[in-house]
Design an enzyme around this catalytic site. Structure first.
Site, PDB file in Angstrom:
ATOM      1  N   ASP A 188       0.830  -1.201   0.000  1.00  0.00           N
ATOM      2  CA  ASP A 188       0.000   0.000   0.000  1.00  0.00           C
ATOM      3  C   ASP A 188       0.868   1.257   0.000  1.00  0.00           C
ATOM      4  O   ASP A 188       1.886   1.319   0.700  1.00  0.00           O
ATOM      5  CB  ASP A 188      -0.870  -0.023   1.269  1.00  0.00           C
ATOM      6  CG  ASP A 188      -1.856   1.128   1.323  1.00  0.00           C
ATOM      7  OD1 ASP A 188      -2.797   1.145   0.520  1.00  0.00           O
ATOM      8  OD2 ASP A 188      -1.659   2.040   2.169  1.00  0.00           O
ATOM      9  N   GLU A 225       1.824  -0.380  -4.935  1.00  0.00           N
ATOM     10  CA  GLU A 225       0.776   0.539  -5.354  1.00  0.00           C
ATOM     11  C   GLU A 225       1.388   1.904  -5.641  1.00  0.00           C
ATOM     12  O   GLU A 225       1.667   2.690  -4.735  1.00  0.00           O
ATOM     13  CB  GLU A 225      -0.298   0.680  -4.270  1.00  0.00           C
ATOM     14  CG  GLU A 225      -1.508   1.468  -4.768  1.00  0.00           C
ATOM     15  CD  GLU A 225      -2.057   2.489  -3.790  1.00  0.00           C
ATOM     16  OE1 GLU A 225      -3.087   3.101  -4.095  1.00  0.00           O
ATOM     17  OE2 GLU A 225      -1.451   2.712  -2.717  1.00  0.00           O
TER      18      GLU A 225
HETATM   19  C1  QV4 Z   1      -9.088  13.438   7.270  1.00  0.00           C
HETATM   20  C2  QV4 Z   1      -8.956  14.606   6.299  1.00  0.00           C
HETATM   21  C3  QV4 Z   1      -7.499  14.994   6.133  1.00  0.00           C
HETATM   22  C4  QV4 Z   1      -6.902  15.319   7.491  1.00  0.00           C
HETATM   23  C5  QV4 Z   1      -7.138  14.165   8.473  1.00  0.00           C
HETATM   24  C6  QV4 Z   1      -6.711  14.598   9.862  1.00  0.00           C
HETATM   25  O1  QV4 Z   1      -9.503  14.231   5.017  1.00  0.00           O
HETATM   26  O2  QV4 Z   1      -7.361  16.095   5.258  1.00  0.00           O
HETATM   27  O3  QV4 Z   1      -5.521  15.528   7.354  1.00  0.00           O
HETATM   28  O4  QV4 Z   1      -8.513  13.747   8.518  1.00  0.00           O
HETATM   29  O5  QV4 Z   1      -6.677  13.508  10.723  1.00  0.00           O
HETATM   30  C7  QV4 Z   1      -9.489   8.305   5.931  1.00  0.00           C
HETATM   31  C8  QV4 Z   1     -10.521   9.375   5.629  1.00  0.00           C
HETATM   32  C9  QV4 Z   1      -9.855  10.746   5.527  1.00  0.00           C
HETATM   33  C10 QV4 Z   1      -9.118  11.048   6.839  1.00  0.00           C
HETATM   34  C11 QV4 Z   1      -8.100   9.931   7.052  1.00  0.00           C
HETATM   35  C12 QV4 Z   1      -7.354  10.086   8.362  1.00  0.00           C
HETATM   36  O6  QV4 Z   1     -11.184   9.069   4.414  1.00  0.00           O
HETATM   37  O7  QV4 Z   1     -10.846  11.728   5.294  1.00  0.00           O
HETATM   38  O8  QV4 Z   1      -8.429  12.273   6.706  1.00  0.00           O
HETATM   39  O9  QV4 Z   1      -8.769   8.640   7.075  1.00  0.00           O
HETATM   40  O10 QV4 Z   1      -8.164   9.763   9.443  1.00  0.00           O
HETATM   41  C13 QV4 Z   1      -7.961   4.683   2.430  1.00  0.00           C
HETATM   42  C14 QV4 Z   1      -9.048   5.676   2.039  1.00  0.00           C
HETATM   43  C15 QV4 Z   1      -8.832   7.021   2.696  1.00  0.00           C
HETATM   44  C16 QV4 Z   1      -8.710   6.835   4.198  1.00  0.00           C
HETATM   45  C17 QV4 Z   1      -7.486   5.964   4.425  1.00  0.00           C
HETATM   46  C18 QV4 Z   1      -7.157   5.728   5.884  1.00  0.00           C
HETATM   47  O11 QV4 Z   1      -9.035   5.827   0.638  1.00  0.00           O
HETATM   48  O12 QV4 Z   1      -9.957   7.855   2.421  1.00  0.00           O
HETATM   49  O13 QV4 Z   1      -8.581   8.098   4.835  1.00  0.00           O
HETATM   50  O14 QV4 Z   1      -7.744   4.670   3.834  1.00  0.00           O
HETATM   51  O15 QV4 Z   1      -8.232   5.154   6.552  1.00  0.00           O
HETATM   52  C19 QV4 Z   1      -3.320   8.490  -3.101  1.00  0.00           C
HETATM   53  C20 QV4 Z   1      -2.177   7.579  -2.697  1.00  0.00           C
HETATM   54  C21 QV4 Z   1      -2.562   6.126  -2.681  1.00  0.00           C
HETATM   55  C22 QV4 Z   1      -3.871   5.880  -1.927  1.00  0.00           C
HETATM   56  C23 QV4 Z   1      -4.930   6.799  -2.509  1.00  0.00           C
HETATM   57  C24 QV4 Z   1      -6.251   6.655  -1.793  1.00  0.00           C
HETATM   58  O16 QV4 Z   1      -1.065   7.780  -3.538  1.00  0.00           O
HETATM   59  O17 QV4 Z   1      -1.525   5.399  -2.081  1.00  0.00           O
HETATM   60  O18 QV4 Z   1      -4.517   8.161  -2.426  1.00  0.00           O
HETATM   61  N1  QV4 Z   1      -4.267   4.474  -1.945  1.00  0.00           N
HETATM   62  C25 QV4 Z   1      -3.985   3.565  -0.809  1.00  0.00           C
HETATM   63  C26 QV4 Z   1      -5.147   2.622  -0.535  1.00  0.00           C
HETATM   64  C27 QV4 Z   1      -6.303   3.397   0.054  1.00  0.00           C
HETATM   65  C28 QV4 Z   1      -5.892   3.924   1.413  1.00  0.00           C
HETATM   66  C29 QV4 Z   1      -4.503   4.378   1.487  1.00  0.00           C
HETATM   67  C30 QV4 Z   1      -3.628   4.232   0.432  1.00  0.00           C
HETATM   68  C31 QV4 Z   1      -3.997   4.797   2.774  1.00  0.00           C
HETATM   69  O19 QV4 Z   1      -5.494   1.925  -1.685  1.00  0.00           O
HETATM   70  O20 QV4 Z   1      -7.469   2.609   0.155  1.00  0.00           O
HETATM   71  O21 QV4 Z   1      -6.758   5.036   1.774  1.00  0.00           O
HETATM   72  O22 QV4 Z   1      -3.519   3.627   3.409  1.00  0.00           O
HETATM   73  O23 QV4 Z   1      -3.536   8.419  -4.481  1.00  0.00           O
END
Ligand code: QV4
Ligand code: CA
Length: 474
Positions: A188, A225
């Protein structure tokens, strides 16, 4: 570390998103193994913070590396890996080690572990402030590699993989999974880590466990990824020398074409010529768990006719390592996986026609999809040949003399006599039907002595594809 170690006669990976370990073990034995699937990508195994509303994405916020999640316990995980390997199906684990959690008050994990997230203290590992990029900064500039790799992705506390202690913790976490018999990892957020750090970490992984039918000296498969659509500072080519990489342009281009923005005929030279990674370096897919909810241009189970055409093309085409998405039904980005009133994940139910219930979509159990996995196996080690198109969105091609596929992406019927490459005989179209007791429940295709056949894909039919192969002769 790009070799998948599929069992001979197996191909195609399926992402059983949010499935429980016990259910995956059952699925390997009753469906995936017999159908010839190569492997399963499973949801993260490490303990995650509990987010009150229980969204799927809580699993991307690690709180420790203990294997307690809503999918099951460490014992259940080990048992699943053993049963799947015995069924000829490999297990690939989604591993999250770019970061730990974001900030949560009174953070508690799915295994009962607590953390002081505001203080960057994770006693379950243990990690302290010193192990992170600290003080934190936010990722806000994708033109700056240091910002992307040393700052926090959506507030997730960012580990420093250049530190020896952090590397050790990650390597031990991964090696325990290797001991359990997994075949590899989906890494990831790899784009958010330095390639040199990743290279070092992967080089320290053990060889695959020979007790699980792997050859000796087999290295774990790694797919990183890295989302690279072009236009950013970080490129997929920084990662593909030491592991495979997710090829996000694949599903983007195919969806774009089937949505009517680019004629299908151009796919005649689909592959590296389009700016895709070398085939053996690429993990390809139409949608993944992020793009299916976050990217309106990507085809998903919700537009089923076009989606089945896209997946059929992917499985029929030899480019890349193919991964099939298996989803739960959702309306909103945050929607929970199927769960009961106290948050336990539900098992899929299996309907008499092999499809799933209880909120699970199970695209991998759609006839048009699992039969194309069989097509892919039947056509193993052959090239694309005898490409035909009508100058627009009707295309057809052969895989050696093992199989033939035609796709109608135009708004009118496909009716053509085409060269099919396969030996003369009567074939079952594996899209419209199954071969059951030597009878085809769908369209029958008659290939004459010249290896030609009359092919018909009317616009008003359920599917826009027709496919025959040597494993499904009537
Ligand atoms: C929120 C605010 C932020 C703020 C934060 C403060 O949005 O601006 O800074 O609070 O604490 C979740 C929430 C998100 C929240 C965050 C932290 O949706 O709103 O931030 O948690 O609590 C998945 C979801 C995210 C989720 C995350 C962690 O998609 O929404 O965030 O899990 O639970 C880029 C990257 C790529 C990534 C992609 C989504 O390059 O690597 O974005 N893809 C991978 C996974 C994806 C996962 C993550 C990475 C993180 O496939 O599923 O994100 O591990 O393109
Ligand atoms: Ca990082």
């Amino acid at each position: 570390q790009k070799e998948l170690h599929y069992v001979p006669g197996h191909d195609g990976m399926v992402h059983l998103f949010e499935w429980k370990w016990h259910d995956i073990a059952d699925e390997c034995e009753r469906f995936l193994g017999p159908m010839g699937f190569g492997g399963v990508q499973v949801s993260p195994i490490q303990e995650n913070v509990i987010v009150g509303s229980r969204p799927w994405w809580e699993r991307y916020q690690p709180i420790s590396y203990k294997w307690y999640t809503r999918s099951g316990t460490p014992d259940e995980f080990r048992e699943m890996v053993r049963r799947c390997n015995n069924a000829g199906v490999r297990i690939y684990v989604d591993v999250v080690f770019n970061h730990m959690t974001g900030d949560h008050d009174n953070a508690k994990g799915t295994g009962g572990t607590t953390a002081d997230t505001h203080g960057f203290s994770y006693p379950g590992v243990p990690y302290s402030q010193y192990d992170f990029h600290y003080p934190p900064c936010a990722i806000n500039n994708y033109q700056d590699p240091a910002n992307v790799r040393n700052c926090e992705l959506v507030g997730l506390h960012d580990l420093d993989q250049s530190k020896e202690y952090v590397r050790e913790k990650i390597v031990n976490f991964l090696n325990e999974a290797v001991d359990a018999g997994v075949a590899g990892f989906r890494v990831d957020a790899a784009k958010h880590m330095w390639p040199e750090d990743l290279k070092t970490i992967f080089s320290r992984l053990k060889n695959l466990n020979p007790e699980h039918h792997f050859p000796s000296d087999a290295r774990p498969y790694i797919v990183q990824e890295v989302i690279d659509y072009g236009g950013e500072a970080i490129s997929k080519y920084e990662y593909n020398s030491f592991g495979a990489v997710t090829e996000f342009r694949y599903g983007m281009e195919i969806s774009n074409s089937l949505n009517g923005n680019n004629p299908l005929k151009w796919f005649v030279n689909w592959g590296e010529a389009w700016g895709l990674l070398p085939s053996q370096d690429a993990l390809v897919f139409i949608d993944n768990h992020d793009t299916q909810r976050g990217n309106p241009n990507i085809l998903t189970y919700k537009s089923s006719k076009l989606y089945k055409m896209a997946v059929a093309f992917m499985l029929a085409h030899p480019y890349g390592t193919a991964r099939i998405m298996s989803s739960f039904k959702f309306d909103t980005f945050d929607a929970n996986p199927p769960q009961d009133s106290v948050g336990n994940l539900l098992s899929p139910t299996i309907n008499p026609d092999d499809t799933c219930g209880n909120g699970w979509v199970c695209e991998h159990r759609w006839r048009q999809i699992y039969n194309m996995v069989r097509f892919r196996n039947a056509a193993n080690n052959t090239d694309v040949n005898n490409w035909w198109d009508n100058g627009q969105n009707q295309i057809a091609f052969c895989r050696g003399n093992a199989g033939f596929i035609a796709i109608n992406g135009d708004k009118y019927d496909l009716k053509q006599t085409l060269f099919t490459c396969v030996e003369p005989g009567t074939y079952c179209d594996v899209i419209s039907g199954n071969l059951e007791n030597n009878k085809c429940t769908g369209k029958v295709v008659t290939v004459d002595q010249d290896r030609k056949a009359y092919i018909e894909i009317p616009l008003n039919q359920e599917d826009g594809v027709l496919a025959i192969h040597r494993g499904a002769k009537v």
